[in-house]
Motif scaffolding. Structure first.
Motif, mmCIF file in Angstrom:
data_model
loop_
_atom_site.group_PDB
_atom_site.id
_atom_site.type_symbol
_atom_site.label_atom_id
_atom_site.label_comp_id
_atom_site.label_asym_id
_atom_site.label_seq_id
_atom_site.Cartn_x
_atom_site.Cartn_y
_atom_site.Cartn_z
ATOM 1 N N LEU A 29 0.830 -1.205 0.000
ATOM 2 C CA LEU A 29 0.000 0.000 0.000
ATOM 3 C C LEU A 29 0.865 1.255 0.000
ATOM 4 O O LEU A 29 0.603 2.212 -0.740
ATOM 5 N N LYS A 30 1.917 1.259 0.811
ATOM 6 C CA LYS A 30 2.805 2.418 0.871
ATOM 7 C C LYS A 30 3.590 2.572 -0.430
ATOM 8 O O LYS A 30 3.878 3.691 -0.875
ATOM 9 N N LYS A 31 3.920 1.440 -1.049
ATOM 10 C CA LYS A 31 4.631 1.487 -2.327
ATOM 11 C C LYS A 31 3.759 2.110 -3.412
ATOM 12 O O LYS A 31 4.235 2.900 -4.239
ATOM 13 N N LYS A 32 2.473 1.773 -3.398
ATOM 14 C CA LYS A 32 1.567 2.238 -4.441
ATOM 15 C C LYS A 32 0.995 3.622 -4.159
ATOM 16 O O LYS A 32 0.640 4.348 -5.089
ATOM 17 N N LEU A 33 0.862 3.961 -2.878
ATOM 18 C CA LEU A 33 0.191 5.207 -2.521
ATOM 19 C C LEU A 33 0.922 5.835 -1.333
ATOM 20 O O LEU A 33 0.528 5.664 -0.182
ATOM 21 N N GLN A 34 1.979 6.556 -1.623
ATOM 22 C CA GLN A 34 2.821 7.094 -0.556
ATOM 23 C C GLN A 34 2.089 8.096 0.329
ATOM 24 O O GLN A 34 2.444 8.283 1.492
ATOM 25 N N SER A 35 1.052 8.723 -0.213
ATOM 26 C CA SER A 35 0.335 9.742 0.560
ATOM 27 C C SER A 35 -0.605 9.148 1.601
ATOM 28 O O SER A 35 -1.078 9.860 2.491
ATOM 29 N N VAL A 36 -0.888 7.850 1.516
ATOM 30 C CA VAL A 36 -1.824 7.238 2.459
ATOM 31 C C VAL A 36 -1.228 7.240 3.863
ATOM 32 O O VAL A 36 -0.026 7.040 4.051
ATOM 33 N N HIS A 37 -2.073 7.497 4.843
ATOM 34 C CA HIS A 37 -1.645 7.499 6.248
ATOM 35 C C HIS A 37 -2.068 6.169 6.861
ATOM 36 O O HIS A 37 -3.260 5.861 6.950
ATOM 37 N N ILE A 38 -1.095 5.363 7.285
ATOM 38 C CA ILE A 38 -1.376 4.023 7.799
ATOM 39 C C ILE A 38 -1.128 3.967 9.297
ATOM 40 O O ILE A 38 -0.031 4.285 9.768
ATOM 41 N N ILE A 39 -2.165 3.559 10.025
ATOM 42 C CA ILE A 39 -2.036 3.321 11.459
ATOM 43 C C ILE A 39 -2.035 1.808 11.667
ATOM 44 O O ILE A 39 -2.938 1.113 11.183
ATOM 45 N N ALA A 40 -1.030 1.294 12.340
ATOM 46 C CA ALA A 40 -0.925 -0.147 12.557
ATOM 47 C C ALA A 40 -1.165 -0.485 14.019
ATOM 48 O O ALA A 40 -0.592 0.141 14.919
ATOM 49 N N TYR A 41 -2.011 -1.474 14.231
ATOM 50 C CA TYR A 41 -2.305 -1.962 15.575
ATOM 51 C C TYR A 41 -1.798 -3.396 15.695
ATOM 52 O O TYR A 41 -2.010 -4.218 14.804
ATOM 53 N N GLY A 42 -1.142 -3.691 16.808
ATOM 54 C CA GLY A 42 -0.637 -5.042 16.998
ATOM 55 C C GLY A 42 -0.266 -5.305 18.442
ATOM 56 O O GLY A 42 -0.361 -4.424 19.302
#
Length: 292
Positions: free
Chosen positions: A21-34
């Motif tokens: 996702l980051k490779k294809k859409l650098q502007s996306v803001h990703i929050i990761a939960y784990g």
């Protein structure tokens, strides 16, 4: 497309989605939960996600897409928790990556926000588990199965199709029941067979220590037992929740084993090599059709 994405469960699949996702859409803001701080902070340091948080406290504010990539039983709990959250945007969508679909859809179908959940299953993976084994290439060319239900909206399904296509997946749409029957044969049974072969190796080895048998192990055995290395946490959920479908195909497989055993016994009794040749020729013909 989605501007803010929350990935819940940053393991093999969740991590691979984040990378692609980051490779294809650098502007996306990703929050990761784990649950593993080390994995979360490694992903943050590598630049594939923008925020990290504990899976125990999920913030629904301003998130456009939730991707639940945890074992199926915990996915059911998380998805329902998201639907119950008053801060969930009315336009937000929730997808999962689980290998069993009907039980998840059954758990949400009567919810007033059921239309916001779209069942998904990327047919990608490995016997390895954990973020450290994630890679964006695992999704390239893989099938993403989408299992809509009667409350989903056409535009939402189309948006999820575009999402998986952006991640370089091929798309197949079917109902949850069909999905569960199909993967029982193509995914779940192979894992059972691989596990049984691994278990058998340690229990029937002519009195030898299995570790002393390494010189006798070639690529075939390694290929056949590779799946047995999969996550027990994930597979316990899958086999429990798709039990009837798996048992049905397992019964068919046991019959196939009995068939070849009978052929072997008959061939030995009559010293008839041709019986064995005919069996293997028939199987090879089926293999050739599958790989054509």
């Amino acid at each position: 497309m989605f501007n803010r994405v929350a990935i819940i469960g940053l393991g093999l699949i969740g991590g691979s989605i984040a990378r692609m996702l980051k490779k294809k859409l650098q502007s996306v803001h990703i929050i990761a939960y784990g649950r593993k701080p080390e994995s979360l902070h490694n992903a943050l340091k590598e630049g594939f996600i923008d925020e990290v948080a504990s899976i125990d406290v999920i913030d629904c504010n301003n998130v456009d897409l939730f991707i639940v990539a945890t074992p199926v039983l915990s996915s059911i709990t998380i998805i329902n928790s998201l639907l119950n959250d008053p801060h969930l945007k009315s336009t937000a969508l929730i997808i999962d990556a689980g290998s069993v679909k009907q039980v998840i859809i059954d758990s949400v179908i009567n919810h007033k926000k059921a239309h916001q959940f779209v069942g998904c299953h990327p047919m990608a993976g490995s016997e390895k588990s954990g973020y450290q084994f994630s890679t964006h290439s695992i999704l390239t060319g893989a099938w993403a199965i989408i299992t809509p239900h009667q409350k989903n909206k056409h535009d939402d399904i189309a948006a999820i199709e575009k999402f998986w296509e952006m991640l370089e997946c091929k798309i197949h749409i079917t109902d949850a029941a069909t999905h569960d029957r199909m993967v029982a044969s193509t995914s779940h049974l192979p894992h059972i067979v691989s596990s049984a072969l691994m278990e058998s190796f340690f229990s029937t080895n002519n009195g030898m220590n299995p570790l002393d048998m390494q010189p006798f192990i070639g690529k075939g055995f390694k290929d056949m037992t590779r799946l047995a290395g999969g996550s027990p946490d994930m597979w316990a959920d899958i086999v429990l929740l798709n039990n009837a479908n798996i048992i049905a195909v397992l019964d068919d497989y046991v019959q196939s084993l009995e068939k070849v055993k009978h052929i072997m016994q008959k061939a030995a009794l009559h010293n008839d090599r041709n019986l064995l040749f005919q069996y293997f020729e028939e199987v090879q013909s089926k293999w050739n059709k599958y790989h054509a």
